[in-house]
Structure formats: C-alpha cells, structure tokens
Design a protein around this motif. Structure first.
Motif, PDB file in Angstrom:
ATOM      1  N   ASP A  68       0.892  -1.357  -0.024  1.00  0.00           N
ATOM      2  CA  ASP A  68       0.014   0.070  -0.152  1.00  0.00           C
ATOM      3  C   ASP A  68       0.849   1.262  -0.002  1.00  0.00           C
ATOM      4  O   ASP A  68       0.649   2.136  -0.779  1.00  0.00           O
ATOM      5  CB  ASP A  68      -0.910  -0.019   1.138  1.00  0.00           C
ATOM      6  N   TYR A  69       1.815   1.138   0.962  1.00  0.00           N
ATOM      7  CA  TYR A  69       2.744   2.378   0.814  1.00  0.00           C
ATOM      8  C   TYR A  69       3.587   2.753  -0.539  1.00  0.00           C
ATOM      9  O   TYR A  69       3.425   3.846  -1.001  1.00  0.00           O
ATOM     10  CB  TYR A  69       3.982   2.367   1.966  1.00  0.00           C
ATOM     11  N   LEU A  70       4.039   1.590  -0.920  1.00  0.00           N
ATOM     12  CA  LEU A  70       4.825   1.592  -2.309  1.00  0.00           C
ATOM     13  C   LEU A  70       3.617   2.247  -3.404  1.00  0.00           C
ATOM     14  O   LEU A  70       4.040   2.903  -4.331  1.00  0.00           O
ATOM     15  CB  LEU A  70       5.358   0.103  -2.724  1.00  0.00           C
ATOM     16  N   LYS A  71       2.474   1.726  -3.436  1.00  0.00           N
ATOM     17  CA  LYS A  71       1.693   2.135  -4.381  1.00  0.00           C
ATOM     18  C   LYS A  71       1.233   3.780  -4.444  1.00  0.00           C
ATOM     19  O   LYS A  71       1.206   4.385  -5.260  1.00  0.00           O
ATOM     20  CB  LYS A  71       0.346   1.329  -4.295  1.00  0.00           C
ATOM     21  N   ALA A  72       1.031   4.018  -3.136  1.00  0.00           N
ATOM     22  CA  ALA A  72       0.814   5.335  -2.775  1.00  0.00           C
ATOM     23  C   ALA A  72       2.129   6.264  -3.382  1.00  0.00           C
ATOM     24  O   ALA A  72       1.737   7.571  -3.840  1.00  0.00           O
ATOM     25  CB  ALA A  72       0.688   5.630  -1.268  1.00  0.00           C
ATOM     26  N   VAL A  73       3.183   5.784  -2.981  1.00  0.00           N
ATOM     27  CA  VAL A  73       4.428   6.612  -3.522  1.00  0.00           C
ATOM     28  C   VAL A  73       4.388   6.541  -5.300  1.00  0.00           C
ATOM     29  O   VAL A  73       4.372   7.918  -5.826  1.00  0.00           O
ATOM     30  CB  VAL A  73       5.549   6.213  -3.157  1.00  0.00           C
ATOM     31  N   ALA A  74       4.131   5.458  -5.783  1.00  0.00           N
ATOM     32  CA  ALA A  74       4.272   5.291  -7.322  1.00  0.00           C
ATOM     33  C   ALA A  74       3.054   6.177  -7.726  1.00  0.00           C
ATOM     34  O   ALA A  74       3.384   6.922  -8.948  1.00  0.00           O
ATOM     35  CB  ALA A  74       4.186   3.991  -7.591  1.00  0.00           C
ATOM     36  N   ASP A  75       1.904   6.101  -7.230  1.00  0.00           N
ATOM     37  CA  ASP A  75       0.827   6.978  -7.716  1.00  0.00           C
ATOM     38  C   ASP A  75       1.152   8.312  -7.486  1.00  0.00           C
ATOM     39  O   ASP A  75       0.813   9.272  -8.426  1.00  0.00           O
ATOM     40  CB  ASP A  75      -0.531   6.810  -6.969  1.00  0.00           C
ATOM     41  N   TRP A  76       1.657   8.910  -6.561  1.00  0.00           N
ATOM     42  CA  TRP A  76       2.020  10.336  -6.555  1.00  0.00           C
ATOM     43  C   TRP A  76       3.043  10.564  -7.383  1.00  0.00           C
ATOM     44  O   TRP A  76       2.713  11.881  -8.074  1.00  0.00           O
ATOM     45  CB  TRP A  76       2.574  10.459  -4.867  1.00  0.00           C
ATOM     46  N   ILE A  77       4.228   9.810  -7.594  1.00  0.00           N
ATOM     47  CA  ILE A  77       5.043  10.147  -8.522  1.00  0.00           C
ATOM     48  C   ILE A  77       4.466  10.306 -10.153  1.00  0.00           C
ATOM     49  O   ILE A  77       4.590  11.447 -10.714  1.00  0.00           O
ATOM     50  CB  ILE A  77       6.305   9.198  -8.733  1.00  0.00           C
ATOM     51  N   THR A  78       3.386   9.552 -10.319  1.00  0.00           N
ATOM     52  CA  THR A  78       2.833   9.526 -11.596  1.00  0.00           C
ATOM     53  C   THR A  78       1.920  10.860 -11.785  1.00  0.00           C
ATOM     54  O   THR A  78       1.932  11.530 -12.898  1.00  0.00           O
ATOM     55  CB  THR A  78       1.988   8.333 -11.800  1.00  0.00           C
ATOM     56  N   ARG A  79       1.223  11.095 -10.835  1.00  0.00           N
ATOM     57  CA  ARG A  79       0.571  12.381 -10.613  1.00  0.00           C
ATOM     58  C   ARG A  79       1.457  13.789 -10.828  1.00  0.00           C
ATOM     59  O   ARG A  79       1.171  14.588 -11.524  1.00  0.00           O
ATOM     60  CB  ARG A  79      -0.419  12.539  -9.337  1.00  0.00           C
TER      61      ARG A  79
END
Length: 413
Positions: A68-79
């Motif tokens: 969940d943390y890794l996905k939150a980071v990857a999603d933030w980078i993408t946005r």
C-alpha cells in the motif's frame, strides 16, 4: 598516525558548530534556525491513521515497504510528474526510506562498491560544494574520493555542473548527488540542467542521485522540475526509462512530519533491489502503522497547499525585513535563506551572543578549495525559515540588526 575514515566523520557541521559556540551564552531568548526542522503541525489524520493501524505494531516491517505504501508513492510520482501509467512500477522501482538521509548515505556506499572493480584507484563521489553533509559521509565510509563541485553562488546557478567535468573524471564517478531545490543555497535545476545530468550519468556509467526532499516547497504556481520530468523530456519509456537514476524524497518537509521518518527512493529497478539488500542488512525499517500514515499523506494534497502557503508567507516576511541587504536573494525553492556575510563563523558567533539566533555558517557545510582552507561557504550563513510567522518576524529583525553592524557584504560582493 594516519587519520582513519571514522576520524573524518567528526568533521560534522553540527559538532563543529557546537565547538564554535562553546562557552558563549545567547544574548536573547534562543531561536534555533541552524537545523531544517519544520515546526508546523502535520495534518490531524496522521495520528488518527497511526492509531487506527495500531494492530500492526506487532509485525516486523518489510525493508522494501508495504504494497500500500509503495503504491501510494508510485501513484504520487505519476500524478506529480504527469507520467504515463506504468512508468514507475510500485513493485519494482520504489522502496521505502527512513527519511532520505539514511538512504542517501547507503546509496553512496552502494555506488562506490559497484564502481570500485571498474576503475583504477578509488571511485569518485560527486557532491555540491557546499552540500548536505551526508554526501561527504557516504564518500568517506564508502572508501571513495569525495569530489566537491562549486555550487555556492549565482556564478554556478547555485548548483554543481557535473556534465562539464572532464570525461576522465566522469568515467571514475560512482554517484553524483544533485539536490534540487538545493540545501543550502535554494538553487533549482531547470529541465535542461536535469536532462544534461541524466544524459551524462548514462554516457559515463554512474548513478545520478536526485535529492528532491524540498521539491514541494517553492515560490510561484509552477512546481520545480525533477528527475522524472527529465525522463519524460528524454522520451524514455519501457525497461530503460529509469536507467542510472535514483530519486529521493520524503514527508519530512512536504508534510511537516520529520519525526515520521517516511520517505522513498525510486529509480532503476536493479539499483533499487541492491539498495533494499543494503537496507535489509543494516537499515532502519519503518513500522507499518507509520507507513500507513505515510501512505495517507502521499495521497493527500490539501495539507500540502496550506503548508506551501505558510512558507511563501515566511519568505514574504524575509523579503520585507532583509530584502534591502546587499546580496539578498529570495530562494526559488526550499525553506533556507543563504545570506552573504563578511565571515560566516564570525556572523554565527555574533548572532548567537548578541541576538540569541543560532544559524549554520556556510563554512561548516563546505569543503576546502585551497591549501589555506578557504571554502566557498566562507561568506554565507544558512537560516532555516521553519517557525511560526511571529517567531520568524522576531528572528529576522534580530538578524537584520546584527548583520547591519559590520557583517553585510559590499554591493560588489
């Protein structure tokens, strides 16, 4: 007796500052600006999320991080960087970091170990001069040769120009640290600078370590460019898109949560794998309740808008109170003032004794450039604008009073 690597670590800015001020009493109630420690309150949901996930205290945390943390980071980078979906794969291109300091240190040691068999003599570790002290520590403990590159003033846009170094030097480089927005100078790399650095790292086979922990604190409406903007500008996609790149960021500055120790490293997949192994052997892991709170912070932008407005107001105060001092410049990003003075150590002592303001002399963040020990930071002090507006106004007034008494530079520098 030869100086050991462990001995060299005592060349530490805060230790040296303590020695410089030893025996000196503050002339007024102390205001501490020597450490970049945000004093604003993080969002209330941080502690609420930690409490809601209290059942996870009984689990050993994964060195890589929860999905969940890794996905939150990857999603933030993408946005944040408007990347094509899948450019940053949470499972392959991201790992947690205990803040950014530990990971920056470990990445330097790792890079030196990777490069050492490929070069004669010690590998080089490039760093700005002046710089965050962790880069130097990584070079020392990685048995590499520190390579300080000028970055103190407007003549270099407050940033190191690695691509302009000779090919022989760049071929020995293990890792080059580029902090943007910069600590301590506030310099911000534009997209052209970033793409030049990425291309140089790939051409000469070293790691470009982009320390972007101040990326979300900036003046104006447009966020500063970052390493992922360079990837996009270069038209990279697929497996090699993140080659030779490691990007470091955290919630310490972005979300006023330095005690949470939640950050990330993102970049080339096999380098991330190697860094995870280093962290597995000797790195601090982030407890899962804190990763849950960190994931919530990466997903929320509302608190960030308010945080950025706070810092903008503090720099407005600085413009108002110090803006007419010779050499004053409002930084483009970050929350540090990099003020020209006649002598950084003398200014630090007088500000403490006469005004109770503790600042960090630029000399203590810099490496010598000649046999006489001069450094590019000798004529600067760093002040962190991290307190509430009332405290900052009081502090800046004291600073102005002391600097105007013989410590300001001439218009010619």
């Amino acid at each position: 007796m030869a100086e050991s690597a462990a001995d060299k670590l005592f060349d530490y800015p805060y230790r040296r500052l303590a020695t410089l001020l030893k025996g000196l009493e503050p002339g007024e109630s102390p205001i501490l600006t020597h450490v970049g420690e945000p004093q604003g309150a993080p969002p209330a949901f941080l502690s609420e999320t930690v409490t809601r996930n209290a059942h996870l205290w009984s689990k050993y945390p994964s060195p890589r991080g929860t999905p969940d943390y890794l996905k939150a980071v990857a999603d933030w980078i993408t946005r944040r960087y408007d990347l094509a979906p899948g450019t940053v794969d949470a499972a392959r291109h991201v790992t947690t970091a205990c803040g950014t300091r530990e990971a920056l240190f470990q990445a330097g040691i790792l890079a030196a170990a990777i490069k050492r068999p490929q070069v004669k003599g010690k590998p080089l570790i490039g760093m700005p001069n002046p710089a965050y002290h962790v880069y130097y520590g990584a070079a020392v403990m990685g048995d590499a040769e520190p390579l300080p590159v000028p970055a103190a003033d407007a003549s270099t846009n407050y940033l190191p120009d690695y691509p302009s170094l000779s090919a022989d030097v760049l071929d020995r480089m293990a890792i080059a640290y580029l902090c943007t927005p910069s600590n301590p100078t506030g310099g911000v790399a534009d997209l052209q600078t970033l793409t030049r650095n990425v291309e140089a790292a790939r051409r000469h086979g070293y790691i470009l370590a982009l320390d972007e922990c101040y990326s979300e604190i900036f003046n104006g409406s447009e966020p500063p460019a970052g390493g992922f903007d360079a990837v996009k500008a270069l038209g990279e996609a697929g497996e090699g898109a993140l080659d030779n790149i490691l990007v470091f960021n955290s919630l310490s500055k972005r979300s006023s949560a330095p005690g949470l120790r939640c950050g990330f490293v993102a970049g080339q997949a096999d380098l991330i794998d190697k860094l995870v192994m280093v962290r597995g052997y000797g790195g601090a892991q982030i407890p899962e309740p804190l990763m849950a709170a960190g994931a919530a912070l990466w997903r929320d932008e509302d608190h960030l808008v308010a945080n950025r407005a706070l810092y903008s107001g503090l720099f407005d105060l600085s413009d108002e109170i110090l803006g007419d001092l010779p050499g004053y410049t409002r930084p483009t990003g970050g929350f540090f003032l990099w003020l020209p003075v006649t002598d950084s150590e003398e200014a630090a002592k007088r500000l403490w004794v006469e005004a109770g303001v503790k600042v960090l002399p630029g000399r203590l963040m810099s490496r010598p450039v000649d046999t006489e020990g001069h450094t590019p930071g000798d004529g600067f002090i760093r002040i962190a604008l991290v307190h509430d507006p009332e405290t900052v106004r009081e502090m800046l007034g004291r600073v102005r009073r002391v600097l105007l008494d013989g410590l300001t530079v001439t218009e010619e520098g």
